[in-house]
Scaffold this active site. Sequence first.
Site, short mmCIF file in Angstrom:
data_model
loop_
_atom_site.label_atom_id
_atom_site.label_comp_id
_atom_site.label_asym_id
_atom_site.label_seq_id
_atom_site.Cartn_x
_atom_site.Cartn_y
_atom_site.Cartn_z
N HIS A 54 30.51 55.84 44.47
CA HIS A 54 31.62 55.14 45.10
C HIS A 54 32.42 56.05 46.02
CE1 HIS A 54 34.75 51.99 45.26
NE2 HIS A 54 35.60 53.00 45.26
N HIS A 105 35.76 45.77 45.65
CA HIS A 105 36.24 45.99 44.28
C HIS A 105 35.43 45.07 43.38
CE1 HIS A 105 39.90 47.72 42.03
NE2 HIS A 105 39.27 48.69 42.64
#
EC number: 6.3.5.3
Length: 749
Positions: A54, A105
């Site tokens: 990420h 997200h």
Amino acid sequence: MLDTVAVAAEDPNREQPWADLGLKADEYARIREILGRRPTSSELAMYSVMWSEHCSYKSSKVHLKQFGELPQETPVGKMLAGIGENAGVIDVGQGYAVTFKVESHNHPSYVEPYQGAATGIGGIVRDILAMGARPVAVMDPLRFGPLDAPDTHRVLPGIVAGVGGYGNCLGLPNIGGEAVFDSTYLGNPLVNALCVGVLKHEDLHLAKASGVGNQVILYGARTGGDGIGGVSVLASETFDADGPAKRPSVQVGDPFMEKLLIECTLEIFAAGLVAGIQDLGGAGLSCATSELASAGDGGMHVELDRVPLRDSTLAPEEILMSESQERMMAVVEPDDVAAFMAICAKWDVEAVVVGEVTDTGRLEIDWHGERVVDVPPRSVAHDGPTYQRPFARPDWQDALQADAAEALPRPADAAELRETVLRLVASPNLCDKSWITDQYDRYVRGNTVLSQPADSGMIRIDEQTNLGVSVSTDCNGRYAKLDPYAGAQLALAESYRNVATGGATPLAVSDCLNFGSPEDPSVMWQFAEACRGLKDACLELGVPVTGGNVSLYNQTGETAILPTPVVAVLGVIEDVTRRTPSSWSTVGETVLLLGETREELSGSEWAHVVHGHLGGRPPALSLQGEKALAALLHEAVGLVTSAHDLSDGGLAQALLEASLPSMTGASVSLAGVHEDPFVALFSESTGRVLVTVPAGDTARLTDLAARHGVPVTELGTTGGDSVDLQGLFDLPLLEVRSAWMATLPAALG
């Protein structure tokens, strides 16, 4: 001073939980090589989150670097900040700049739908704020599993409530987005969030810690135990078939604190008190300290025990990994600290000096007099692993592309055609989305010009000149599955076209590239092809990529999501009062179709809804044709009275969507569109827009289109209370609206 770093050097063989933190054996070995010893537990925590997929883009950056080769100019001016910054910033004229970015997200929103989505909005807003801009609008491209699936009923209401709850509390209008349903997103919904901000050129701020002796100030909310390990564990692994194997805490948002933080930060900017600034999002303090130091003079010393805590039991490594929301870190000259603190006190925002900029070239962090971190900051923030993941065109791709939808059974007569139109308009992907969008405030701040269900969102950014910007996000994952190179280009083309239909000039791109596991060569091939396609299309259209986000490991067990390269395009419009609406409202105007219709049904909504089919090749794309169409639409502002892009559902859907907002119908003929009425209605050929002009202006538009090389077909006239397809069937708008609006309320309550 007790020195945990020295202890680590003297105790090299102690076992450490590097695998539990998401690190690979070779990555742990590389950390030891960099440090010349084993890491302390705090250093291990920092490397684990910053070297996660990420944060480090370790599987994707070899493909992303080609975006940096694109020209950094737009049709209006230069790009002021681009890839590598918190968000891209582009010149839009009149001394204004606009910053925008879209991020994901996804996994947190599956685990905890409300907070996952809410903090997704909060995080992207702080990215925009960190550039020196006032956030002015948000958007939310969403993807869910089948509408009738129980888990969709679990995640969708919470995600929508989270997006709306956080954005509404911040006072930011939600001006657009998507809600798409497909079985591959079951167990792995996509929650992408976009924010737009406005600033003057001279207000631009960057994330760097420069100036030896400058003070490092942490301000905003206190640090708690929420979100620990979120990016290293949750967003960098696939879910098991039964759900996430590891459920670290999802961040918990407080939008009222964020609102105070925004106003406080903007006043600090206006006072000229900041030498560098960074928001705390993914990886929290680990990210902010290492990135600021790495991008500045290269050294920083931090007293970690000064960090205000919500939980006094947190260990130093937990404090470094926490992703608690509503926090910022600023670099401030010593003489400005008192003024900085005074502004924070005015807004009731807690602020503490936690360190200072040094010339050591090291990031040094102490905890109650004990040195717990001593690392080269660049090794944490920027020099993480780079993987050349193997990728290969999957062996099933040829068979998939050979299974064309054009061969599927079609409606046999006009009655079946009519039934098909009504079935599609009520299908989950094409139905009315107001069950979702009515939970968002679209008009707060008073500068919203266009929002859902318009083709694009539009915001006025200068109330004196009416300068504005338009934004659209788009992606058809089915197209990307059939051909990821073309699918990424088609996503860009649709977003580009949607911005153009409102009368804006497309300027720049941000992207959110959502894919399955990078450890699967087929997925990496899809990713590589999508990046290549997007770069080539941006080059041809003349728009730069300003930044974006990559979200990998979006799969459950062996089932990867459809490759979903969401593309956001931002455009500028000199006078928003002259924008073109997406629907018509005046009786007696001429309806025309710009562009050419071909027999292109593979990957279409018709094939998906009616046959549950995915196969063949996506529609062909002419990027030069899209440029010509956009130029025509820009020149035709004031001549065309409405413009609606044709995409999912084809002409049938566009006719209904252009009629429903005002409940003004039209009488049209399909004879000039295509010899087969079915193809005319449901083909998803690109480069097409439905427009209206006053009855006497048809020749003017036809001449203008001819100069741009855009085909024009006259369809009919607006008016009446139905869409009358001459010689085929009639669709009363009350009947259509009933079908169109019933789907989401019937499923979700």
